[in-house]
Write an enzyme that holds these catalytic residues in place. Sequence first.
Site, short mmCIF file in Angstrom:
data_model
loop_
_atom_site.label_atom_id
_atom_site.label_comp_id
_atom_site.label_asym_id
_atom_site.label_seq_id
_atom_site.Cartn_x
_atom_site.Cartn_y
_atom_site.Cartn_z
N ILE A 58 -67.46 -0.63 38.69
CA ILE A 58 -67.70 -0.27 37.27
C ILE A 58 -69.01 -0.88 36.78
CG2 ILE A 58 -65.22 -0.09 36.78
CD1 ILE A 58 -65.39 -2.89 35.48
N HIS B 102 -63.21 4.48 38.94
CA HIS B 102 -62.61 3.44 38.08
C HIS B 102 -63.39 3.24 36.80
CE1 HIS B 102 -60.41 1.72 41.84
NE2 HIS B 102 -59.82 2.79 41.35
N CYS C 31 -67.23 5.16 17.66
CA CYS C 31 -67.60 6.46 18.24
C CYS C 31 -68.67 7.13 17.38
CB CYS C 31 -66.34 7.34 18.29
SG CYS C 31 -66.69 9.05 18.72
#
Length: 267
Positions: free
Chosen positions: A106, A122, A170
């Site tokens: 990652i 992942h 977001c």
Amino acid sequence: MDEYQKAAEMIAGSKAVAAFSGAGISAESGIPTFRDPGGLWDQFDPDEVATSGGLLKAVMRKPELIRSFFLQTVEIFEQAQPNPGHVALQVLEEMSLLKTVITQNIDNLHQEAGCTRVLEVHGNLFRGRCLNCGRKQALNKRELLARVKKFFADESGFELGGLLGIMPNCPHCRGLSRPDVVMFGEAVQQMPEAFAAAESCDLMLVLGTSGVVYPAAAIPYQARENRAQIIEINPTDNYYGSISEVYISAPSGQALPKLVDLVKDLL
Ligand code: APR
């Protein structure tokens, strides 16, 4: 013929190489592996820091453990750079030999080395995922690490809500977001694309993985099912010994550049 020469001839003769990497390929970037002696799972219990439920519980009950886990993670990722193993894969891509990297990691280091087709089963620590609308956003690595460091450096304790505040909201719906990493028990990502890449390659380099975490660990077997040849590089053991034609017992940061030089001499 020694293993390096054999592997180089296989790579030079391949039409579509895929790489399947695990934590070992980033070990020479200073990122500890999980299962080596002294690795991450020797220091921290994965149930506490790598499951969402466990993490929330540990935040409430063992804040000091969580603080040391995150501060150590920041330190590791602040210094981590692509190593010669990551760079060697980028050279194989430039030579139009390597088509896809499938990684369990990652750490974003394959992309930072310049590889352009990276499947991250992942997830990626430097990508946010909105808890409300699910949209993903690339994050600025330095900024994120600085926010985590600042948050946990405050000795006076921390609130769970504050933890969620580390991640930027977001940009689409302003919802809370979380790191887009796959924790134990969560759905893995890009597996259909990863299996498709395993089925369309004629050679897979299996790099720095103990091959114990499924479904990711099944990917080299899927490649083999489709008649791909397998080359494994791992200094500890030949975990895919039942399917690998060549096993090189060396750190990938040393073995991969050596292989690339031999491949160049063959082409
Ligand atoms: N080069 C190549 N391999 C190395 C190197 C190196 N320099 N250093 C260590 N290794 C090997 C280790 O000996 C070990 O066999 O890399 C392997 C890493 O194995 P793990 O620590 O189990 O990591 P990985 O296989 O990637 O784990 C898979 O488990 O915890 C989860 O989500 C996590 O993606 C991870 C998954």
